[in-house]
Design a protein around this motif. Structure first.
Motif, PDB file in Angstrom:
ATOM      1  N   VAL A  22       2.141  13.735   2.657  1.00 31.91           N
ATOM      2  CA  VAL A  22       1.265  13.492   2.859  1.00 31.91           C
ATOM      3  C   VAL A  22       0.469  11.953   4.015  1.00 31.91           C
ATOM      4  N   PRO A  23      -0.283  12.033   4.884  1.00 31.32           N
ATOM      5  CA  PRO A  23      -0.347  11.135   6.147  1.00 31.32           C
ATOM      6  C   PRO A  23      -0.963   9.918   5.155  1.00 31.32           C
ATOM      7  N   VAL A  24       0.158   8.236   5.056  1.00 30.90           N
ATOM      8  CA  VAL A  24      -0.270   7.330   4.842  1.00 30.90           C
ATOM      9  C   VAL A  24      -0.550   6.328   6.061  1.00 30.90           C
ATOM     10  N   ASN A  25      -2.685   5.966   6.222  1.00 30.97           N
ATOM     11  CA  ASN A  25      -2.519   5.171   7.353  1.00 30.97           C
ATOM     12  C   ASN A  25      -1.816   3.339   7.294  1.00 30.97           C
ATOM     13  N   ILE A  26      -1.725   2.665   8.850  1.00 32.19           N
ATOM     14  CA  ILE A  26      -1.200   1.300   8.215  1.00 32.19           C
ATOM     15  C   ILE A  26      -2.524   0.497   8.943  1.00 32.19           C
ATOM     16  N   ILE A  27      -2.362  -0.233   8.720  1.00 32.15           N
ATOM     17  CA  ILE A  27      -3.462  -1.311   8.955  1.00 32.15           C
ATOM     18  C   ILE A  27      -3.484  -2.353   9.618  1.00 32.15           C
ATOM     19  N   HIS A  67       1.208  -1.243   0.409  1.00 39.29           N
ATOM     20  CA  HIS A  67       0.125  -0.288   0.325  1.00 39.29           C
ATOM     21  C   HIS A  67       0.533   1.341  -0.280  1.00 39.29           C
ATOM     22  N   LEU A  68       2.194   1.025   1.106  1.00 36.23           N
ATOM     23  CA  LEU A  68       2.923   2.491   0.923  1.00 36.23           C
ATOM     24  C   LEU A  68       3.393   2.281  -0.309  1.00 36.23           C
ATOM     25  N   TYR A  69       4.033   1.229  -1.258  1.00 38.56           N
ATOM     26  CA  TYR A  69       4.826   1.601  -2.821  1.00 38.56           C
ATOM     27  C   TYR A  69       3.505   1.725  -4.063  1.00 38.56           C
ATOM     28  N   LEU A  70       2.280   1.520  -3.389  1.00 42.50           N
ATOM     29  CA  LEU A  70       0.942   2.285  -4.223  1.00 42.50           C
ATOM     30  C   LEU A  70       1.309   3.680  -4.210  1.00 42.50           C
ATOM     31  N   LEU A  85       1.417   4.648  13.469  1.00 42.09           N
ATOM     32  CA  LEU A  85       0.191   3.859  12.641  1.00 42.09           C
ATOM     33  C   LEU A  85      -0.028   4.749  11.496  1.00 42.09           C
ATOM     34  N   GLN A  86       0.736   5.727  11.637  1.00 44.94           N
ATOM     35  CA  GLN A  86       1.275   5.766   9.862  1.00 44.94           C
ATOM     36  C   GLN A  86       1.717   6.365   9.659  1.00 44.94           C
ATOM     37  N   ARG A  87       2.840   6.461   8.062  1.00 45.40           N
ATOM     38  CA  ARG A  87       3.524   6.880   7.732  1.00 45.40           C
ATOM     39  C   ARG A  87       3.825   8.268   6.738  1.00 45.40           C
ATOM     40  N   ASN A  88       4.766   9.625   6.480  1.00 44.66           N
ATOM     41  CA  ASN A  88       4.356  10.331   5.374  1.00 44.66           C
ATOM     42  C   ASN A  88       5.502  10.072   4.843  1.00 44.66           C
TER      43      ASN A  88
END
Length: 191
Positions: A145-150, A42-45, A158-161
């Motif tokens: 942008v923040p990306v939520n980790i599931i 998801h992070l790579y996408l 919890l999230q990565r920017n």
């Protein structure tokens, strides 16, 4: 023969399910590994979506640098084009807009210009008149942008920017005349 078999199985009565503990631990580690893989993909996408946005915005900004130098708002047009193209795109599986993350005025500060590819990049408002005329390269940075980790919260948080950077520009004019059809009826040039 049955007595031997019964005697052979009698020593297994004291086993209390040791395999069950290993199975549960293995399933737990397998779940964490699959979850980590899903979160990383998801992070790579999202990073790929951001990079595509930055590339398109930089190319749009560089297209405005090809306007004639007599155009007094060449740099402003480049910034407008870059910001407009950035906001045509979405990120995080096509669910979020850049305007939700950062205002349009703040996004204008993410577009920078330079004379050379490896030169010092400056924002629109800090360019001198000669730098405005000589600007040939545009660097666009997407908002952070923040990306939520599931699944992998214990490992990744919890999230990565994430952000992305792209540079585009005008090429230097060539110094060699080349005739594409030297044996044709066409005349290539006086030289």
């Amino acid at each position: 023969m049955k007595r031997e078999r019964i005697a052979d199985l009698s020593h297994r009565k004291n086993e209390r399910g040791g395999v069950l503990a290993y199975t549960v631990l293995s399933a737990l580690f397998l779940f964490f590994a699959v979850g980590l893989g899903a979160d990383l993909s998801h992070l790579y996408l999202v990073k790929n979506e951001l990079q595509n946005t930055a590339d398109a915005a930089a190319l749009a900004g560089a297209s405005a640098l090809a306007l004639p130098l007599t155009n007094p708002n060449r740099i402003g047009t480049a910034v407008d084009r870059a910001v407009n193209v950035m906001n045509m795109n979405k990120f995080n599986l096509n669910s979020k807009n850049y305007v939700d993350t950062m205002t349009l005025e703040a996004q204008r500060q993410l577009v920078e210009f330079a004379t050379n590819l490896d030169g010092a990049y400056k924002k629109e408002g800090t360019l001198s008149a000669s730098e405005r005329d000589n600007a040939r390269f545009v660097k666009v940075t997407t908002p952070d942008v923040p990306v939520n980790i599931i699944f992998s919260i214990p490992i990744l948080g919890l999230q990565r920017n994430i952000d992305a950077v792209a540079t585009a520009g005008l090429s230097v004019a060539g110094n060699v005349n080349f005739c594409p059809a030297p044996l044709a009826v066409l005349e290539c040039g006086a030289d």
